[in-house]
Write an enzyme that holds these catalytic residues in place. Structure first.
Site: not given
Length: 234
Positions: A91-92, A96, A104-105, A194
């Site tokens: 969502q974040l 922009r 990173s996963q 938000r």
């Protein structure tokens, strides 16, 4: 979650003032920044409600209320954001203009034996469920599922599966850390969409409120701008 301000535009209020006056003054931005700002900052005036304020604040509020919000893009803030879910991240990053550098996963293993430690999950807030039994049972379902996912992830890594492939089974509530840079105009738009008065998911509402607190603590003059967007401002 944990939000920390890493860096911000030096003299952010002075910069915003110079940007605003640049559009309406024969003076250069440098002259406005170094000299003219001090004159406005020193002068105390009253608004239409007879509230006293610095003339610099009056001017900036007047201009921004008229819709000239691009002038706030010159004030930029960089945050360390820790412990939000991947669902919140999705969502974040729709907001922009901003810059994001996310843990990173693919490269950061989340098995129990890794340096990072086992995966951390940000379970959703279920307090909206009216029945206490529903809350407890739903929480148990989530906890049991997450425990099973962690076990499966550990087994995949133990079998030599790369983290970039093992991450396929990690859920939306997996946590992440990131660096985010956003200008003040974008921050205000993010907050407008938000904040806790909206229908956004609670986690990102909490994030919006924490970001507001962090910015206002560093630059108290911005508090009015956050209130302004809540009250229907630009």
């Amino acid at each position: 979650m944990n939000i920390k301000l890493l860096a911000a535009t030096p003299n952010a209020k002075r910069v915003a003032f110079a940007a605003i006056r640049s559009c309406y003054s024969p003076l250069t931005a440098y002259e406005l920044f170094t000299t003219e700002f001090d004159k406005y900052e020193a002068k105390i005036v009253e608004d239409e409600n007879h509230c006293q304020m610095r003339d610099s604040d009056r001017l900036m509020r007047q201009i921004v209320s008229s819709g000239h919000t691009s002038t706030l893009e010159h004030s930029v803030f960089t945050f360390s954001i820790e412990g939000i879910s991947r669902a919140c991240l999705a969502q974040l990053t729709r907001h922009r203009i901003a810059s994001y550098s996310v843990q990173s996963q693919r490269y950061v293993k989340q098995n129990s034996e890794s340096k990072h430690g086992k995966a951390r999950f940000i379970a959703p807030d279920l307090t909206y469920l009216e029945k206490q039994d529903d809350q407890v049972e739903s929480r148990q379902i989530i906890d049991q599922t997450l425990a099973a996912i962690q076990t499966a992830y550990d087994e995949l890594i133990a079998h030599g599966v790369k983290a970039e492939d093992a991450r396929a089974i990690l859920p939306q509530c997996s946590d992440c850390n990131l660096t985010m840079t956003m200008n003040l105009r974008s921050l205000l738009n993010f907050y407008k969409l938000r904040n806790k008065t909206t229908h956004a998911q609670k986690e990102i509402q909490d994030l919006a409120e924490e970001i507001r607190k962090t910015v206002v603590a560093a630059e108290p003059w911005t508090d009015w701008f956050f209130d302004n967007v809540l009250n229907g401002g630009k």
